[in-house]
Motif scaffolding. Structure first.
Motif, PDB file in Angstrom:
ATOM      1  N   ASP A 235      24.133 -64.335 -32.493  1.00 49.43           N
ATOM      2  CA  ASP A 235      23.841 -63.930 -31.186  1.00 49.43           C
ATOM      3  C   ASP A 235      23.569 -65.191 -30.137  1.00 49.43           C
ATOM      4  N   PRO A 236      24.358 -65.828 -29.669  1.00 49.51           N
ATOM      5  CA  PRO A 236      24.089 -66.917 -28.919  1.00 49.51           C
ATOM      6  C   PRO A 236      23.245 -66.683 -27.520  1.00 49.51           C
ATOM      7  N   ALA A 237      23.379 -65.605 -27.023  1.00 47.45           N
ATOM      8  CA  ALA A 237      22.494 -65.349 -25.896  1.00 47.45           C
ATOM      9  C   ALA A 237      21.211 -65.249 -26.055  1.00 47.45           C
ATOM     10  N   THR A 238      20.571 -64.483 -27.277  1.00 46.07           N
ATOM     11  CA  THR A 238      19.371 -64.225 -27.709  1.00 46.07           C
ATOM     12  C   THR A 238      18.780 -65.599 -28.043  1.00 46.07           C
ATOM     13  N   TYR A 239      19.745 -66.431 -28.921  1.00 49.78           N
ATOM     14  CA  TYR A 239      19.344 -67.455 -29.527  1.00 49.78           C
ATOM     15  C   TYR A 239      18.756 -68.541 -28.188  1.00 49.78           C
ATOM     16  N   GLY A 240      19.785 -68.501 -27.316  1.00 51.86           N
ATOM     17  CA  GLY A 240      19.538 -69.465 -26.018  1.00 51.86           C
ATOM     18  C   GLY A 240      18.337 -68.964 -25.341  1.00 51.86           C
ATOM     19  N   ALA A 241      17.887 -67.768 -25.416  1.00 53.30           N
ATOM     20  CA  ALA A 241      16.748 -67.182 -24.458  1.00 53.30           C
ATOM     21  C   ALA A 241      15.684 -67.373 -25.185  1.00 53.30           C
ATOM     22  N   TRP A 242      15.355 -67.263 -26.332  1.00 58.03           N
ATOM     23  CA  TRP A 242      14.348 -66.950 -27.412  1.00 58.03           C
ATOM     24  C   TRP A 242      14.079 -67.772 -28.477  1.00 58.03           C
ATOM     25  N   PHE A 243      15.160 -68.156 -29.090  1.00 53.94           N
ATOM     26  CA  PHE A 243      15.000 -68.913 -30.444  1.00 53.94           C
ATOM     27  C   PHE A 243      15.043 -70.471 -30.234  1.00 53.94           C
ATOM     28  N   HIS A 244      15.678 -70.936 -29.249  1.00 54.08           N
ATOM     29  CA  HIS A 244      16.230 -72.274 -29.301  1.00 54.08           C
ATOM     30  C   HIS A 244      14.974 -73.341 -28.651  1.00 54.08           C
ATOM     31  N   ALA A 245      13.934 -72.532 -27.930  1.00 53.59           N
ATOM     32  CA  ALA A 245      12.860 -73.467 -27.887  1.00 53.59           C
ATOM     33  C   ALA A 245      11.730 -73.410 -28.683  1.00 53.59           C
ATOM     34  N   LEU A 246      11.872 -72.600 -29.904  1.00 58.58           N
ATOM     35  CA  LEU A 246      10.989 -72.663 -30.868  1.00 58.58           C
ATOM     36  C   LEU A 246      11.076 -73.975 -31.814  1.00 58.58           C
ATOM     37  N   SER A 247       9.970 -74.743 -32.210  1.00 59.72           N
ATOM     38  CA  SER A 247      10.034 -75.806 -32.895  1.00 59.72           C
ATOM     39  C   SER A 247       9.109 -75.712 -34.189  1.00 59.72           C
ATOM     40  N   ASP A 248       9.897 -76.442 -35.142  1.00 61.51           N
ATOM     41  CA  ASP A 248       9.084 -76.274 -36.489  1.00 61.51           C
ATOM     42  C   ASP A 248       7.712 -77.067 -36.459  1.00 61.51           C
ATOM     43  N   ALA A 249       6.731 -75.899 -36.940  1.00 66.16           N
ATOM     44  CA  ALA A 249       5.243 -76.559 -36.774  1.00 66.16           C
ATOM     45  C   ALA A 249       4.704 -76.590 -38.580  1.00 66.16           C
ATOM     46  N   GLY A 250       5.567 -76.381 -39.325  1.00 62.49           N
ATOM     47  CA  GLY A 250       5.344 -76.620 -40.803  1.00 62.49           C
ATOM     48  C   GLY A 250       5.410 -75.365 -41.548  1.00 62.49           C
ATOM     49  N   LEU A 251       5.678 -75.646 -42.993  1.00 57.27           N
ATOM     50  CA  LEU A 251       5.898 -74.424 -43.809  1.00 57.27           C
ATOM     51  C   LEU A 251       4.762 -74.579 -45.082  1.00 57.27           C
ATOM     52  N   GLU A 252       3.972 -73.660 -45.228  1.00 59.54           N
ATOM     53  CA  GLU A 252       2.876 -73.815 -46.078  1.00 59.54           C
ATOM     54  C   GLU A 252       2.796 -72.459 -46.641  1.00 59.54           C
ATOM     55  N   ALA A 253       2.369 -72.229 -47.881  1.00 59.96           N
ATOM     56  CA  ALA A 253       2.185 -70.835 -48.645  1.00 59.96           C
ATOM     57  C   ALA A 253       3.192 -70.101 -48.525  1.00 59.96           C
ATOM     58  N   ASN A 254       4.623 -70.349 -48.345  1.00 57.86           N
ATOM     59  CA  ASN A 254       5.577 -69.523 -48.119  1.00 57.86           C
ATOM     60  C   ASN A 254       5.738 -68.965 -46.716  1.00 57.86           C
ATOM     61  N   ALA A 255       4.861 -69.389 -45.777  1.00 54.97           N
ATOM     62  CA  ALA A 255       5.169 -68.912 -44.412  1.00 54.97           C
ATOM     63  C   ALA A 255       5.433 -70.134 -43.271  1.00 54.97           C
ATOM     64  N   LEU A 256       6.318 -69.975 -42.518  1.00 51.75           N
ATOM     65  CA  LEU A 256       6.686 -70.835 -41.582  1.00 51.75           C
ATOM     66  C   LEU A 256       6.066 -70.669 -40.175  1.00 51.75           C
ATOM     67  N   THR A 257       5.606 -71.812 -39.881  1.00 52.77           N
ATOM     68  CA  THR A 257       5.065 -71.621 -38.323  1.00 52.77           C
ATOM     69  C   THR A 257       5.831 -72.307 -37.343  1.00 52.77           C
ATOM     70  N   LEU A 258       6.170 -71.559 -36.238  1.00 49.79           N
ATOM     71  CA  LEU A 258       6.937 -72.103 -35.066  1.00 49.79           C
ATOM     72  C   LEU A 258       6.200 -71.985 -34.107  1.00 49.79           C
ATOM     73  N   ALA A 259       6.241 -72.932 -33.192  1.00 51.73           N
ATOM     74  CA  ALA A 259       5.660 -73.354 -32.167  1.00 51.73           C
ATOM     75  C   ALA A 259       6.499 -72.909 -30.694  1.00 51.73           C
ATOM     76  N   ALA A 260       5.926 -71.968 -29.932  1.00 50.10           N
ATOM     77  CA  ALA A 260       6.591 -71.710 -28.616  1.00 50.10           C
ATOM     78  C   ALA A 260       6.151 -72.539 -27.541  1.00 50.10           C
ATOM     79  N   PRO A 261       6.920 -72.507 -26.513  1.00 49.54           N
ATOM     80  CA  PRO A 261       6.530 -73.238 -25.142  1.00 49.54           C
ATOM     81  C   PRO A 261       5.353 -72.652 -24.406  1.00 49.54           C
ATOM     82  N   THR A 262       5.340 -71.270 -24.408  1.00 50.91           N
ATOM     83  CA  THR A 262       4.262 -70.478 -23.817  1.00 50.91           C
ATOM     84  C   THR A 262       3.832 -69.404 -24.733  1.00 50.91           C
TER      85      THR A 262
END
Length: 226
Positions: A166-193
């Motif tokens: 889904d390119p539209a949803t990816y562009g609107a919501w997922f593209h801006a998320l950045s990898d903040a680390g994987l720990e104990a099988n849980a991924l943390t993503l940082a959002a701009p706001t």
């Protein structure tokens, strides 16, 4: 973006667009923000003069409209001024109530992350330059977002899945998320706001987790922080 004041032949549609943006934004938020947005919409639809950009209404009248007491009105009007949605134009004096203006451009900027909830036609109508790939806001990308670059990480691989689905949803919501680390099988993503993080966590977490598990079945959870 700078919105021309909604007067003239297209006034009615512009007014509906502004109210639609407020509505979609409010419905995506918690109950406190929802109530605040509903109160703003009540002021706009009942007493706001679009052509003159004036809201002239006493605290007693607002209290009746909102079904609250005047102390609540005083607090809420102060919050709306602090938010930048309400602008004091003339301070009330003896025998005369205060006159406010509405910063419609600020409202649209603040509600922009919720535009995709209404539809691509709505986004293109309110920001045609961005829709045509000629610039515009970088909050909700209306032009095509390129396929994510593979870097060997779980998040980059999941981004490729999300973009393909889904390119539209990816562009609107997922593209801006950045990898903040994987720990104990849980991924943390940082959002701009904080709003961006809250929306993804509330509405898109399952889609996000599904893509991550396709790439790495050991991922059990995803956290989004703002």
């Amino acid at each position: 973006m700078q919105l021309a004041r909604p007067v003239g032949r297209e006034a009615a549609s512009r007014k509906y667009d502004i109210l639609s943006a407020l509505m979609a934004f409010g419905l995506s938020q918690d109950k406190h923000v929802q109530r605040q947005v509903l109160r703003v919409m009540a002021l706009i639809t009942t007493r706001y003069n679009w052509q003159r950009d004036e809201l002239t209404m006493g605290q007693g009248e607002i209290a009746r409209l909102w079904s609250v007491d005047e102390r609540t009105v005083k607090r809420e009007m102060a919050r709306l001024r602090a938010r930048g949605w309400l602008v004091l134009k003339r301070q009330g004096a003896r025998g005369r109530v205060s006159t406010y203006g509405m910063d419609l451009n600020r409202m649209l900027d603040d509600t922009r992350p919720a535009w995709p909830l209404i539809g691509e036609d709505f986004m293109a109508r309110l920001d045609p330059a961005a829709a045509a790939g000629q610039g515009g806001s970088n909050v909700v990308p209306l032009r095509a977002v390129p396929v994510p670059m593979a870097d060997g990480s779980v998040w980059a691989a999941a981004q490729a899945w999300l973009h393909a689905e889904d390119p539209a949803t990816y562009g609107a919501w997922f593209h801006a998320l950045s990898d903040a680390g994987l720990e104990a099988n849980a991924l943390t993503l940082a959002a701009p706001t904080r709003f961006h993080a809250s929306y993804v966590a509330t509405n898109l977490k399952e889609k996000l987790l599904s893509a991550l598990r396709r790439v790495d079945p050991s991922v059990r959870d995803v956290r989004i922080v703002g």
